[in-house]
Design a protein around this motif. Sequence first.
Motif, PDB file in Angstrom:
ATOM      1  N   ARG A  86      29.894  46.415  -2.856  1.00 22.51           N
ATOM      2  CA  ARG A  86      30.429  47.292  -1.744  1.00 22.51           C
ATOM      3  C   ARG A  86      31.192  46.722  -0.755  1.00 22.51           C
ATOM      4  O   ARG A  86      31.638  45.426  -0.689  1.00 22.51           O
ATOM      5  N   LYS A  87      31.669  47.646   0.095  1.00 25.97           N
ATOM      6  CA  LYS A  87      32.424  47.097   1.412  1.00 25.97           C
ATOM      7  C   LYS A  87      31.607  46.209   2.214  1.00 25.97           C
ATOM      8  O   LYS A  87      30.230  46.157   2.215  1.00 25.97           O
ATOM      9  N   PHE A  88      32.226  45.484   2.970  1.00 31.15           N
ATOM     10  CA  PHE A  88      31.573  44.600   4.028  1.00 31.15           C
ATOM     11  C   PHE A  88      31.132  45.647   5.133  1.00 31.15           C
ATOM     12  O   PHE A  88      31.632  46.574   5.345  1.00 31.15           O
ATOM     13  N   ARG A  89      29.807  44.915   5.592  1.00 32.96           N
ATOM     14  CA  ARG A  89      29.514  45.582   6.758  1.00 32.96           C
ATOM     15  C   ARG A  89      29.558  44.664   7.847  1.00 32.96           C
ATOM     16  O   ARG A  89      29.292  43.672   7.413  1.00 32.96           O
ATOM     17  N   GLU A  90      29.495  45.035   9.301  1.00 31.43           N
ATOM     18  CA  GLU A  90      29.149  44.028  10.336  1.00 31.43           C
ATOM     19  C   GLU A  90      28.061  43.328  10.166  1.00 31.43           C
ATOM     20  O   GLU A  90      27.981  41.926  10.622  1.00 31.43           O
ATOM     21  N   ASP A  91      27.105  43.711   9.844  1.00 29.20           N
ATOM     22  CA  ASP A  91      25.818  43.280   9.730  1.00 29.20           C
ATOM     23  C   ASP A  91      25.661  42.027   8.576  1.00 29.20           C
ATOM     24  O   ASP A  91      24.482  41.413   8.560  1.00 29.20           O
ATOM     25  N   ASP A  92      26.689  42.000   7.813  1.00 24.61           N
ATOM     26  CA  ASP A  92      26.623  40.865   6.861  1.00 24.61           C
ATOM     27  C   ASP A  92      27.029  39.497   7.420  1.00 24.61           C
ATOM     28  O   ASP A  92      26.979  38.688   6.645  1.00 24.61           O
ATOM     29  N   ALA A  93      27.636  39.514   8.638  1.00 21.23           N
ATOM     30  CA  ALA A  93      28.059  38.323   9.146  1.00 21.23           C
ATOM     31  C   ALA A  93      27.092  37.036   8.946  1.00 21.23           C
ATOM     32  O   ALA A  93      27.652  35.811   8.908  1.00 21.23           O
ATOM     33  N   VAL A  94      25.753  37.111   9.261  1.00 22.87           N
ATOM     34  CA  VAL A  94      24.916  35.870   9.348  1.00 22.87           C
ATOM     35  C   VAL A  94      24.919  35.475   7.956  1.00 22.87           C
ATOM     36  O   VAL A  94      25.096  34.305   7.690  1.00 22.87           O
ATOM     37  N   ALA A  95      24.721  36.183   6.696  1.00 23.15           N
ATOM     38  CA  ALA A  95      24.794  36.054   5.237  1.00 23.15           C
ATOM     39  C   ALA A  95      26.145  35.349   4.996  1.00 23.15           C
ATOM     40  O   ALA A  95      25.970  34.252   4.387  1.00 23.15           O
ATOM     41  N   PHE A  96      27.045  35.878   5.241  1.00 21.14           N
ATOM     42  CA  PHE A  96      28.595  35.403   4.960  1.00 21.14           C
ATOM     43  C   PHE A  96      28.607  33.970   5.623  1.00 21.14           C
ATOM     44  O   PHE A  96      29.171  33.217   4.770  1.00 21.14           O
ATOM     45  N   HIS A  97      28.203  33.924   6.836  1.00 20.69           N
ATOM     46  CA  HIS A  97      28.291  32.722   7.431  1.00 20.69           C
ATOM     47  C   HIS A  97      27.600  31.546   6.757  1.00 20.69           C
ATOM     48  O   HIS A  97      27.987  30.432   6.727  1.00 20.69           O
ATOM     49  N   GLY A  98      26.452  32.219   6.263  1.00 16.03           N
ATOM     50  CA  GLY A  98      25.515  30.843   5.440  1.00 16.03           C
ATOM     51  C   GLY A  98      26.213  30.369   4.429  1.00 16.03           C
ATOM     52  O   GLY A  98      26.124  29.159   4.234  1.00 16.03           O
ATOM     53  N   TRP A  99      26.864  31.228   3.565  1.00 14.46           N
ATOM     54  CA  TRP A  99      27.586  30.181   2.326  1.00 14.46           C
ATOM     55  C   TRP A  99      29.305  29.816   2.877  1.00 14.46           C
ATOM     56  O   TRP A  99      29.551  28.770   2.446  1.00 14.46           O
ATOM     57  N   ARG A 100      29.643  30.255   3.720  1.00 14.27           N
ATOM     58  CA  ARG A 100      31.054  30.305   4.313  1.00 14.27           C
ATOM     59  C   ARG A 100      30.665  28.655   4.964  1.00 14.27           C
ATOM     60  O   ARG A 100      31.899  27.716   4.970  1.00 14.27           O
ATOM     61  N   ASN A 101      29.553  28.450   5.613  1.00 12.71           N
ATOM     62  CA  ASN A 101      29.474  27.228   6.293  1.00 12.71           C
ATOM     63  C   ASN A 101      28.715  26.179   5.598  1.00 12.71           C
ATOM     64  O   ASN A 101      28.283  24.973   6.416  1.00 12.71           O
ATOM     65  N   ASP A 102      28.481  26.222   4.345  1.00 13.69           N
ATOM     66  CA  ASP A 102      27.916  25.304   3.530  1.00 13.69           C
ATOM     67  C   ASP A 102      29.009  24.423   2.779  1.00 13.69           C
ATOM     68  O   ASP A 102      29.760  24.676   2.257  1.00 13.69           O
ATOM     69  N   PRO A 103      28.895  23.014   3.200  1.00 10.60           N
ATOM     70  CA  PRO A 103      29.858  22.275   2.809  1.00 10.60           C
ATOM     71  C   PRO A 103      30.034  22.141   1.126  1.00 10.60           C
ATOM     72  O   PRO A 103      31.284  22.023   0.815  1.00 10.60           O
ATOM     73  N   ALA A 104      29.178  22.390   0.494  1.00  8.68           N
ATOM     74  CA  ALA A 104      29.053  22.632  -1.091  1.00  8.68           C
ATOM     75  C   ALA A 104      29.954  23.666  -1.460  1.00  8.68           C
ATOM     76  O   ALA A 104      30.867  23.561  -2.220  1.00  8.68           O
ATOM     77  N   VAL A 105      29.764  24.874  -0.890  1.00  9.83           N
ATOM     78  CA  VAL A 105      30.431  25.913  -1.184  1.00  9.83           C
ATOM     79  C   VAL A 105      31.905  25.922  -0.671  1.00  9.83           C
ATOM     80  O   VAL A 105      32.779  26.183  -1.404  1.00  9.83           O
ATOM     81  N   ALA A 106      32.128  25.225   0.333  1.00  9.33           N
ATOM     82  CA  ALA A 106      33.551  25.522   1.045  1.00  9.33           C
ATOM     83  C   ALA A 106      34.194  24.221   0.628  1.00  9.33           C
ATOM     84  O   ALA A 106      35.392  24.171   0.697  1.00  9.33           O
ATOM     85  N   ARG A 107      33.694  23.410  -0.417  1.00  5.60           N
ATOM     86  CA  ARG A 107      34.495  22.011  -0.559  1.00  5.60           C
ATOM     87  C   ARG A 107      35.885  22.697  -1.436  1.00  5.60           C
ATOM     88  O   ARG A 107      36.854  21.776  -1.025  1.00  5.60           O
ATOM     89  N   TYR A 108      36.013  23.580  -2.319  1.00  7.95           N
ATOM     90  CA  TYR A 108      37.077  23.702  -3.018  1.00  7.95           C
ATOM     91  C   TYR A 108      37.795  24.949  -2.502  1.00  7.95           C
ATOM     92  O   TYR A 108      38.437  25.662  -3.204  1.00  7.95           O
TER      93      TYR A 108
END
Length: 190
Positions: A15-37
Amino acid sequence: MIEVLPILTERLTLRKFREDDAVAFHGWRNDPAVARYTLWDCPYPIEEAERFCHEQASLAPFPEGAYYQLMIVEKATGGPVGDIGVGNGVTPEGLGNVRIGYTLSPKGQGKGYMTEALRALLPALVTPLKVSKFSADIDVRNPASGRVLERVGFKAKGPVQLKRTFVKGEWCDEQEYELEVQDLISRNKE
């Protein structure tokens, strides 16, 4: 406006992004293992996640010459587990060539979610975006991402491009992948 969303699979909703997705989105974007590549920096500020989610929520889907991000939501929990970027005509070839990129949260990994999501999304984009070819690239140190693309039908294009991108203080080798729409259609008929 292109009306293909939401897209439902057996286990997921795209689905489309919603503004209330920010906390979940931040969770994986801020994870060093996810962000590695990836191309984004880690740590990834919550303010950047909030800005990004606000921007994506306000966009009409799949603008020409730009990327549009989709949220992947697990039906069982209702929680976001990843995202897919769709670049509509962002390559030098222009419109008809759609570039994709994707990320899964740690809790979404290893379940076949991205394969499931891409198998539903790509065919849904062919007609409205007049797609002739899909493309993606991966950092070769992340072979799991290449396996996802191959399961969907992408093929490696050419040799590995050595030292193609300088990210996070180091040169990265990348492999390009392509999926011609005719191959996607043939694969879906099987």
